[in-house]
Design a protein around this motif. Structure first.
Motif, PDB file in Angstrom:
ATOM      1  N   PRO A 264       0.839  -1.208   0.000  1.00  0.00           N
ATOM      2  CA  PRO A 264       0.000   0.000   0.000  1.00  0.00           C
ATOM      3  C   PRO A 264       0.873   1.257   0.000  1.00  0.00           C
ATOM      4  CG  PRO A 264      -0.661  -1.524   1.730  1.00  0.00           C
ATOM      5  CD  PRO A 264       0.614  -2.042   1.160  1.00  0.00           C
ATOM      6  N   MET A 265       0.513   2.224  -0.829  1.00  0.00           N
ATOM      7  CA  MET A 265       1.301   3.444  -0.933  1.00  0.00           C
ATOM      8  C   MET A 265       1.405   4.157   0.412  1.00  0.00           C
ATOM      9  SD  MET A 265       1.042   6.637  -3.572  1.00  0.00           S
ATOM     10  CE  MET A 265       1.202   5.531  -4.952  1.00  0.00           C
ATOM     11  N   GLU A 266       0.321   4.158   1.202  1.00  0.00           N
ATOM     12  CA  GLU A 266       0.364   4.860   2.485  1.00  0.00           C
ATOM     13  C   GLU A 266       1.349   4.205   3.443  1.00  0.00           C
ATOM     14  OE1 GLU A 266      -3.699   2.670   4.017  1.00  0.00           O
ATOM     15  OE2 GLU A 266      -3.561   4.824   4.173  1.00  0.00           O
ATOM     16  N   LEU A 267       1.612   2.923   3.299  1.00  0.00           N
ATOM     17  CA  LEU A 267       2.597   2.250   4.144  1.00  0.00           C
ATOM     18  C   LEU A 267       3.983   2.791   3.846  1.00  0.00           C
ATOM     19  CD1 LEU A 267       3.055   0.044   6.263  1.00  0.00           C
ATOM     20  CD2 LEU A 267       3.250  -1.598   4.392  1.00  0.00           C
TER      21      LEU A 267
ATOM     22  N   ILE B 174      -1.967   1.715   9.327  1.00  0.00           N
ATOM     23  CA  ILE B 174      -2.952   0.921  10.059  1.00  0.00           C
ATOM     24  C   ILE B 174      -4.112   1.809  10.500  1.00  0.00           C
ATOM     25  CG2 ILE B 174      -3.353  -0.331  12.220  1.00  0.00           C
ATOM     26  CD1 ILE B 174      -0.576  -1.611  11.807  1.00  0.00           C
ATOM     27  N   ALA B 175      -3.812   2.997  10.986  1.00  0.00           N
ATOM     28  CA  ALA B 175      -4.882   3.920  11.393  1.00  0.00           C
ATOM     29  C   ALA B 175      -5.817   4.210  10.218  1.00  0.00           C
ATOM     30  CB  ALA B 175      -4.284   5.212  11.946  1.00  0.00           C
ATOM     31  N   GLY B 176      -5.268   4.403   9.029  1.00  0.00           N
ATOM     32  CA  GLY B 176      -6.087   4.643   7.848  1.00  0.00           C
ATOM     33  C   GLY B 176      -6.945   3.444   7.490  1.00  0.00           C
ATOM     34  N   LEU B 177      -6.357   2.254   7.576  1.00  0.00           N
ATOM     35  CA  LEU B 177      -7.100   1.021   7.304  1.00  0.00           C
ATOM     36  C   LEU B 177      -8.266   0.880   8.289  1.00  0.00           C
ATOM     37  CD1 LEU B 177      -7.412  -1.807   5.993  1.00  0.00           C
ATOM     38  CD2 LEU B 177      -5.725  -2.620   7.669  1.00  0.00           C
TER      39      LEU B 177
ATOM     40  N   THR C 100     -17.601  -1.716  16.674  1.00  0.00           N
ATOM     41  CA  THR C 100     -16.613  -0.905  17.384  1.00  0.00           C
ATOM     42  C   THR C 100     -15.230  -1.439  17.033  1.00  0.00           C
ATOM     43  OG1 THR C 100     -18.145  -0.488  19.190  1.00  0.00           O
ATOM     44  CG2 THR C 100     -15.808  -0.149  19.651  1.00  0.00           C
ATOM     45  N   ILE C 101     -14.409  -0.588  16.456  1.00  0.00           N
ATOM     46  CA  ILE C 101     -13.043  -0.975  16.086  1.00  0.00           C
ATOM     47  C   ILE C 101     -12.091  -0.086  16.867  1.00  0.00           C
ATOM     48  CG2 ILE C 101     -11.369  -1.198  14.220  1.00  0.00           C
ATOM     49  CD1 ILE C 101     -13.774  -1.549  12.303  1.00  0.00           C
ATOM     50  N   GLU C 102     -11.332  -0.719  17.765  1.00  0.00           N
ATOM     51  CA  GLU C 102     -10.398   0.003  18.634  1.00  0.00           C
ATOM     52  C   GLU C 102      -8.978  -0.260  18.166  1.00  0.00           C
ATOM     53  OE1 GLU C 102     -11.419  -2.002  22.229  1.00  0.00           O
ATOM     54  OE2 GLU C 102     -13.056  -0.628  22.680  1.00  0.00           O
ATOM     55  N   GLN C 103      -8.116   0.693  18.448  1.00  0.00           N
ATOM     56  CA  GLN C 103      -6.720   0.511  18.078  1.00  0.00           C
ATOM     57  C   GLN C 103      -5.810   0.900  19.233  1.00  0.00           C
ATOM     58  OE1 GLN C 103      -7.062   3.347  14.801  1.00  0.00           O
ATOM     59  NE2 GLN C 103      -5.246   4.374  15.579  1.00  0.00           N
TER      60      GLN C 103
ATOM     61  N   TYR D 283       1.148  -5.045   8.473  1.00  0.00           N
ATOM     62  CA  TYR D 283      -0.025  -4.414   7.864  1.00  0.00           C
ATOM     63  C   TYR D 283      -0.982  -5.478   7.320  1.00  0.00           C
ATOM     64  CZ  TYR D 283      -2.847  -1.436   4.848  1.00  0.00           C
ATOM     65  OH  TYR D 283      -3.905  -0.791   4.249  1.00  0.00           O
ATOM     66  N   ARG D 284      -0.446  -6.458   6.601  1.00  0.00           N
ATOM     67  CA  ARG D 284      -1.291  -7.504   6.010  1.00  0.00           C
ATOM     68  C   ARG D 284      -1.947  -8.373   7.098  1.00  0.00           C
ATOM     69  NH1 ARG D 284      -2.347  -5.167   1.456  1.00  0.00           N
ATOM     70  NH2 ARG D 284      -0.703  -5.248  -0.099  1.00  0.00           N
ATOM     71  N   ILE D 285      -1.269  -8.589   8.203  1.00  0.00           N
ATOM     72  CA  ILE D 285      -1.854  -9.359   9.300  1.00  0.00           C
ATOM     73  C   ILE D 285      -3.047  -8.607   9.882  1.00  0.00           C
ATOM     74  CG2 ILE D 285      -1.416 -10.160  11.673  1.00  0.00           C
ATOM     75  CD1 ILE D 285       1.503 -10.813  10.547  1.00  0.00           C
ATOM     76  N   VAL D 286      -2.882  -7.307  10.106  1.00  0.00           N
ATOM     77  CA  VAL D 286      -4.007  -6.501  10.591  1.00  0.00           C
ATOM     78  C   VAL D 286      -5.136  -6.531   9.572  1.00  0.00           C
ATOM     79  CG1 VAL D 286      -4.777  -4.155  11.149  1.00  0.00           C
ATOM     80  CG2 VAL D 286      -2.614  -5.019  12.079  1.00  0.00           C
ATOM     81  N   GLN D 287      -4.813  -6.353   8.318  1.00  0.00           N
ATOM     82  CA  GLN D 287      -5.824  -6.330   7.250  1.00  0.00           C
ATOM     83  C   GLN D 287      -6.601  -7.644   7.207  1.00  0.00           C
ATOM     84  OE1 GLN D 287      -4.213  -6.155   3.216  1.00  0.00           O
ATOM     85  NE2 GLN D 287      -5.712  -4.539   2.754  1.00  0.00           N
ATOM     86  N   GLU D 288      -5.914  -8.778   7.242  1.00  0.00           N
ATOM     87  CA  GLU D 288      -6.575 -10.080   7.166  1.00  0.00           C
ATOM     88  C   GLU D 288      -7.380 -10.363   8.431  1.00  0.00           C
ATOM     89  OE1 GLU D 288      -7.574 -13.855   5.479  1.00  0.00           O
ATOM     90  OE2 GLU D 288      -6.766 -12.025   4.598  1.00  0.00           O
ATOM     91  N   GLY D 289      -6.818 -10.042   9.591  1.00  0.00           N
ATOM     92  CA  GLY D 289      -7.552 -10.256  10.840  1.00  0.00           C
ATOM     93  C   GLY D 289      -8.818  -9.429  10.898  1.00  0.00           C
ATOM     94  N   LEU D 290      -8.732  -8.204  10.456  1.00  0.00           N
ATOM     95  CA  LEU D 290      -9.888  -7.318  10.428  1.00  0.00           C
ATOM     96  C   LEU D 290     -10.935  -7.818   9.432  1.00  0.00           C
ATOM     97  CD1 LEU D 290     -10.942  -4.671  11.634  1.00  0.00           C
ATOM     98  CD2 LEU D 290      -9.721  -3.463   9.823  1.00  0.00           C
ATOM     99  N   THR D 291     -10.497  -8.215   8.259  1.00  0.00           N
ATOM    100  CA  THR D 291     -11.415  -8.754   7.255  1.00  0.00           C
ATOM    101  C   THR D 291     -12.135  -9.988   7.780  1.00  0.00           C
ATOM    102  OG1 THR D 291     -10.108  -7.883   5.424  1.00  0.00           O
ATOM    103  CG2 THR D 291     -11.544  -9.748   4.929  1.00  0.00           C
ATOM    104  N   ASN D 292     -11.389 -10.900   8.397  1.00  0.00           N
ATOM    105  CA  ASN D 292     -12.011 -12.118   8.926  1.00  0.00           C
ATOM    106  C   ASN D 292     -13.019 -11.791  10.018  1.00  0.00           C
ATOM    107  OD1 ASN D 292     -10.581 -13.734   7.178  1.00  0.00           O
ATOM    108  ND2 ASN D 292      -9.022 -14.286   8.685  1.00  0.00           N
TER     109      ASN D 292
END
Length: 151
Positions: A10-13, A22-25, A37-40, A58-67
């Protein structure tokens, strides 16, 4: 060591760094799922973190969030990213239905791919049911490339 084709990151990364990417995601996920509710909890991250480890986190957060959002029927998701000793720890916790008993079977490519990525960096990835319900996706990744190459 895992090498990435630049356009797949991702360009923002690349431009903002891991914490802000991650904050943007998470902000985009909040907008798309306003009833969840999504907390960080993203702590100050070391500057020496390798590009491969940044992308893996980043990809771990993305996949965990998607799941959590698409498969677990979660109402609350918490993302934690912090340095512990010589490792970057990434956790995605949810209050959903928990992982299916056969989550490690062929066909769950996202989690398998993330596990392989963590292994290639000298780290580890795990998925577990949480006491009281839900799921925890947890990864430990070496902070520096030297540690990943020594593993």
């Amino acid at each position: 060591m895992v090498e990435e084709i630049p356009r797949l990151a991702p360009m923002e990364l690349e431009t903002l760094g891991l914490g802000e990417a991650i904050a943007g995601l998470l902000e985009r996920s909040r907008a798309a799922h306003p009833s969840v509710t999504i907390e960080q909890e993203v702590h100050e991250l070391p500057a020496a973190l390798s590009p491969a480890a940044r992308l893996a986190a980043y990809r771990i957060v993305q996949e965990g969030l998607t799941n959590a959002l698409q498969h677990a029927s979660a109402r609350r998701v918490r993302v934690q990213v912090l340095a512990e000793g010589e490792a970057l720890v990434v956790r995605v916790l949810d209050d959903g239905i928990g992982p299916p008993p056969d989550w490690s079977r062929p066909g769950h490519f996202g989690l398998r791919w993330l596990g392989e990525r963590a292994d290639a960096l000298g780290g580890e990835l795990g998925l577990a049911s949480r006491a009281g319900g839900g799921t925890e996706l947890r990864a430990r990744l070496p902070l520096s490339p030297a540690e990943a190459q020594a593993a």
